[in-house]
Enzyme design. Structure first.
Site, PDB file in Angstrom:
ATOM      1  N   ASP A 267      48.823 -39.936 -45.265  1.00  0.00           N
ATOM      2  CA  ASP A 267      49.440 -39.833 -43.936  1.00  0.00           C
ATOM      3  C   ASP A 267      50.628 -40.790 -43.821  1.00  0.00           C
ATOM      4  OD1 ASP A 267      50.024 -39.571 -41.241  1.00  0.00           O
ATOM      5  OD2 ASP A 267      47.925 -39.534 -40.630  1.00  0.00           O
TER       6      ASP A 267
ATOM      7  N   SER B 116      44.611 -35.636 -34.219  1.00  0.00           N
ATOM      8  CA  SER B 116      45.629 -36.650 -33.993  1.00  0.00           C
ATOM      9  C   SER B 116      45.398 -37.325 -32.634  1.00  0.00           C
ATOM     10  CB  SER B 116      47.026 -36.026 -34.103  1.00  0.00           C
ATOM     11  OG  SER B 116      48.023 -37.015 -34.252  1.00  0.00           O
TER      12      SER B 116
ATOM     13  N   HIS C  80      49.303 -35.909 -42.955  1.00  0.00           N
ATOM     14  CA  HIS C  80      48.796 -35.818 -41.586  1.00  0.00           C
ATOM     15  C   HIS C  80      48.557 -34.366 -41.176  1.00  0.00           C
ATOM     16  CE1 HIS C  80      47.994 -37.356 -37.599  1.00  0.00           C
ATOM     17  NE2 HIS C  80      48.858 -36.511 -37.071  1.00  0.00           N
TER      18      HIS C  80
END
Length: 324
Positions: A233, A114, A288
């Site tokens: 995501d 991330s 995600h």
């Protein structure tokens, strides 16, 4: 350059260009692996520890370094919400350059989860000592975020405190010097404010009028720059930021990296990497940071194996969908 090469100076200029666009060649062997986790995570969490162990067992002999801020897991998690990203990257540069194992290695591999992905890219562009061999990012926000994620847990005071401070404004000095996600906020409809006030992303993406040539030179030294995007995501908005894609929230128009000025004018060296097959865009199923052990093992083998073996042994097509 056009015309015949008639001077030593011209010859040296061409040679310099070739050198700058070629990947660094570390000595053979397993390189240290540096991991930078994402928002709300911590080096001390079981998930990060298990990933470190998996990297070590997948490629025996790998020295794994989990980036951390503060003396405790709590302090490290706090730093994912609050802090100056530029200062954090500087601290990582100093830490890695002084680490007794890493500083003596011919290079390192880098794995960013991330927001940790764009932060490791910043390390590569700004200092790169020791140099990064392969940079792999999962669900990162290379082109920023256009919306902040809502807090999922009513008891997560860090998240709620962050959102409360945003009331001062995304482009306020408070946000741009102390709220981490605000420093990679990028709304295409607010580009003027973004270019004027962004503390972090506008700089490392070389979007301002004056370009930092060092950023381009350092990024072009990568052997591989691999970007994974999670197909489902909904945390990163827009998810396509993982590929440097620009998304207009109003019209829904998507502009791929290859169609953007930053690629055509090659502000970061991404065009060179792409043309030399050193840039990879991979789409994987799931939400995600929904990662399976099998996916990680395959990625660790392919990109973080011994330098003399990783390219030859795992040069086949990966089991993931490439950018369309």
């Amino acid at each position: 350059m056009s015309g015949m090469i008639i001077s030593v100076v011209s010859s040296l200029s061409i040679l310099a260009s070739v050198v700058l666009s070629s990947p660094a060649r570390p000595a053979t062997g397993t390189l240290p692996l540096v991991i930078w986790h994402g928002l709300g995570d911590s080096y001390a969490n079981d998930g990060m520890k298990s990933i470190a162990r998996l990297a070590e067992t997948t490629n025996p002999g790998t020295h794994v370094h989990l980036i951390r801020f503060g003396a405790t897991g709590t302090e490290d998690r706090d730093a994912t919400f609050f802090g100056n990203v530029t200062a954090q990257v500087d601290e990582v540069c100093q830490t890695l350059a002084s680490d007794p194992v890493i500083s003596n290695a011919p290079g390192i591999n880098a794995l960013g989860f991330s927001q940790g992905g764009q932060f490791l890219r910043a390390y590569t562009q700004r200092c790169n000592k020791p140099p990064v061999h392969n940079l792999v990012t999962f669900g990162s926000q290379h082109n920023g975020i256009a919306s902040f994620t809502a807090c999922k847990d009513s008891g997560d005071w860090l998240c709620w405190s962050f959102n409360a401070l945003l009331r001062f404004g995304t482009w306020s000095s408070i946000a741009q010097s102390g709220l981490v996600p605000a420093q990679y906020f990028r709304d295409p409809e607010e580009l003027e404010n973004y270019l004027k006030y962004s503390n972090f992303l506008a700089d490392i993406n070389n979007e301002r009028a004056v370009k930092n040539t060092k950023y381009r030179e350092n990024l072009m030294k990568l052997n591989k720059f691999v970007m994974y995007m999670f197909k489902d995501d909904t945390t990163v908005i827009p998810k396509e930021s993982a590929f440097f894609t620009e998304v207009n929230a109003t019209s829904g128009e998507h502009t791929k990296l290859q169609d953007r000025p930053m690629y055509k004018e090659d502000w970061l060296g991404l065009k060179v990497l792409d043309e030399q097959s050193r840039l990879e865009f991979l789409t994987i199923p799931g939400r995600h940071m929904q990662l399976s052990e099998a996916l990680l093992v395959q990625s660790f083998h392919r990109y973080f194996g011994p330098v003399e073996k990783s390219v030859a042994k795992y040069a086949g097509t990966p089991d993931f969908r490439v950018q369309e």
